[in-house]
Enzyme design. Structure first.
Site, PDB file in Angstrom:
ATOM      1  N   ASN A 167      78.503  42.764  -0.579  1.00 44.55           N
ATOM      2  CA  ASN A 167      77.298  42.713  -0.962  1.00 44.55           C
ATOM      3  C   ASN A 167      76.997  43.147  -2.301  1.00 44.55           C
ATOM      4  O   ASN A 167      77.620  44.318  -2.679  1.00 44.55           O
ATOM      5  CB  ASN A 167      76.343  43.477   0.006  1.00 44.55           C
ATOM      6  CG  ASN A 167      74.733  43.400  -0.394  1.00 44.55           C
ATOM      7  OD1 ASN A 167      74.022  42.665   0.133  1.00 44.55           O
ATOM      8  ND2 ASN A 167      74.797  44.530  -0.507  1.00 44.55           N
ATOM      9  N   ARG A 172      67.641  51.825  -5.889  1.00 45.28           N
ATOM     10  CA  ARG A 172      66.876  53.442  -6.952  1.00 45.28           C
ATOM     11  C   ARG A 172      68.174  53.975  -6.751  1.00 45.28           C
ATOM     12  O   ARG A 172      68.238  54.638  -5.788  1.00 45.28           O
ATOM     13  CB  ARG A 172      65.395  53.551  -7.223  1.00 45.28           C
ATOM     14  CG  ARG A 172      65.312  54.629  -5.807  1.00 45.28           C
ATOM     15  CD  ARG A 172      63.629  54.972  -6.155  1.00 45.28           C
ATOM     16  NE  ARG A 172      63.793  56.333  -4.678  1.00 45.28           N
ATOM     17  CZ  ARG A 172      62.467  55.848  -3.877  1.00 45.28           C
ATOM     18  NH1 ARG A 172      62.159  54.976  -3.789  1.00 45.28           N
ATOM     19  NH2 ARG A 172      62.618  56.856  -2.933  1.00 45.28           N
ATOM     20  N   ASP A 280      56.145  54.810  -5.931  1.00 43.08           N
ATOM     21  CA  ASP A 280      56.904  53.092  -6.373  1.00 43.08           C
ATOM     22  C   ASP A 280      56.274  51.784  -6.541  1.00 43.08           C
ATOM     23  O   ASP A 280      55.192  51.405  -6.557  1.00 43.08           O
ATOM     24  CB  ASP A 280      57.315  52.988  -4.407  1.00 43.08           C
ATOM     25  CG  ASP A 280      58.887  52.459  -4.065  1.00 43.08           C
ATOM     26  OD1 ASP A 280      58.939  51.712  -5.156  1.00 43.08           O
ATOM     27  OD2 ASP A 280      59.525  53.201  -3.746  1.00 43.08           O
TER      28      ASP A 280
END
Length: 473
Positions: A167, A172, A280
């Site tokens: 994957n 972050r 965010d």
């Protein structure tokens, strides 16, 4: 449109097209870069190349994907619909198709087989090998005043589960010191699933983090692909050519050969540390929480690497253009799974998990509830907090028209309903972490409603002829 081999070619292409601004003055990666990037993003500005970030000898680039034009360039297309068409062509065969149709499908399977990643021996990302790693020499960003520290914001995180399934995701990473970072894996993300498999087995988990590489690879790391589908194959599909990969020097993982910087290391099964706060993409700070710790045992990079980063915050920001491209590109696959859907819009004001507007073919009783239930059970979009359903003739991207029609068509008691279920963990309004109430609004026209005031087409044509030129405004 020709694709780009790596981000430095992409940067050259942007500069040639007048879509990149070089900043020669010394700029501090702590808050100053973010402040500049935020202003530029919100004014539809260019990609930014900081030649002299304070405290580092390596240049830094932000806002690479911060417009639809740059996103199209990154993906090598003139329109996102080109990718949609290719996806539709790949999946157009149906289970009931005859042998002739299956034979016709074979060339498409052969085409896809050409996109599998290719392992090479020598790679630009391994020109320099540092077995005594020092993360602090790179210009990591502190985005917002209350952030817990500096963060890597555009990482390609490569993992494999215990069975070897690869994957690549984007999560972050807070810088703790020169050799360790946090690894912000949301529950349900593929990287978190891989970590869980190692944790259950009590094994140390190898992890590689690449910065840079082909633009399609960076985009693919953000894509909502089904679990187990290799992002490097999808990147190859987008590039129409295999992604060249190279084996890491200290762990059994491969990374893009054209990356700028690679961090090789591991995560222990039972080690977590407080991470955050972080300003965010919602425009709010995410809270301090415990996440796994990434230990770095080796850094490789180009001789003169370029450090790529993104700045997130109150929309519109760079990630909005990436997400909007995704909502267009993946619509054909969503429509395959939910055939009643005609079109879909995830407004940037909803930060892509708060609001989804969907137009449908309302052909049978219960269609609206069926579609809503299907969306709430479908991959990453299942975390949507509010779903608005309108009729198939409505342009879901015309928010003014959508508001008028929905507000005109709903009886609140009949047409608004609620469920409890999983939400994005960044939803700070939910009554529980990652779980809360969700709402659906049926804004479709009901049979008993009056007709809209629409002019006869003949009169429209007559007026056009009689008053030619009057509508030049």
């Amino acid at each position: 449109m020709k694709g780009f081999k790596n981000i430095r070619e992409f940067i050259e292409g942007l500069e040639k097209e007048g879509k990149l601004l070089r900043i020669k003055k010394e700029i501090d990666p702590e808050l100053e870069v973010s402040c500049i990037t935020n202003r530029v993003c919100k004014n539809n500005g260019k990609a930014l190349y900081f030649e002299n970030p304070k405290g580092s000898k390596y240049p830094l680039v932000t806002n690479l994907f911060g417009s639809f034009e740059r996103m199209k360039m990154a993906l090598g297309v003139l329109e996102f619909s080109e990718i949609c068409k290719r996806i539709e062509e790949i999946f157009e065969i149906k289970p009931s198709s005859g042998i002739i149709d299956k034979i016709k499908f074979l060339p498409k399977l052969f085409e896809v087989s050409q996109f599998f990643p290719k392992v090479v021996k020598d790679a630009p990302c391994q020109e320099i090998i540092e077995e005594k790693p020092d993360l602090l020499k790179f210009p990591h960003l502190k985005l917002w005043p209350k952030d817990g520290g500096r963060f890597i914001t555009l990482p390609l995180v490569f993992t494999k589960d215990v069975n070897g399934k690869r994957n690549c995701g984007m999560y972050r990473m807070q810088i703790f010191d020169e050799k360790t970072t946090g690894m912000h894996w949301h529950p349900g993300k593929d990287g978190a699933r891989h970590y869980s498999s190692y944790k259950k087995a009590g094994k140390k988990m190898p992890v590689a983090v690449a910065l840079g590489g082909p633009p399609e690879v960076i985009y693919s790391a953000t894509s909502p692909l089904p679990y187990g589908f290799d992002e490097m194959l999808f990147a190859g599909f987008l590039r129409k050519a295999p992604v060249e990969m190279v084996k890491c020097k200290t762990i059994d993982l491969e990374v893009p050969a054209e990356a700028e910087i690679v961090l090789e290391g591991y995560i222990l099964p039972d080690e977590e540390r407080n991470e955050g706060p972080f300003g965010d993409h919602t425009g709010y700070y995410s809270e301090i929480s415990k996440f796994p710790v990434f230990h770095i045992n080796c850094i490789t990079h180009r001789k003169e690497p370029i450090y790529p980063a993104t700045v997130v915050g109150k929309p519109p920001m760079e990630d909005c253009f990436i997400a909007k491209a995704t909502s267009i590109i993946f619509l054909p696959l969503i429509k395959m799974l939910i055939p009643e859907i005609v079109d879909m819009n995830l407004p940037i004001e909803g930060v892509f998990h708060n609001l989804t507007i969907v137009s449908i073919k309302n052909e049978y009783p219960g269609t609206v509830r069926k579609v809503v239930s299907a969306i709430w059970g479908l991959g990453q979009i299942s975390g949507t907090k509010i779903i608005v359903i309108v009729d198939e003739n409505i342009d879901v991207h015309n928010l003014s028209d959508v508001c008028w029609r929905v507000l005109s068509n709903i009886d609140p008691r009949r047409d608004i309903f609620f469920v409890d279920g999983p939400l994005d963990i960044l939803d700070h309004a939910s009554y529980s972490f990652g779980y809360g109430s969700k709402m659906a609004i049926d804004g479709t026209k009901k049979e008993s409603y009056p007709d809209e005031t629409i002019m006869n087409p003949e009169i429209e044509t007559l007026v056009d002829k009689k008053w030619k030129g009057i509508f030049s405004f």
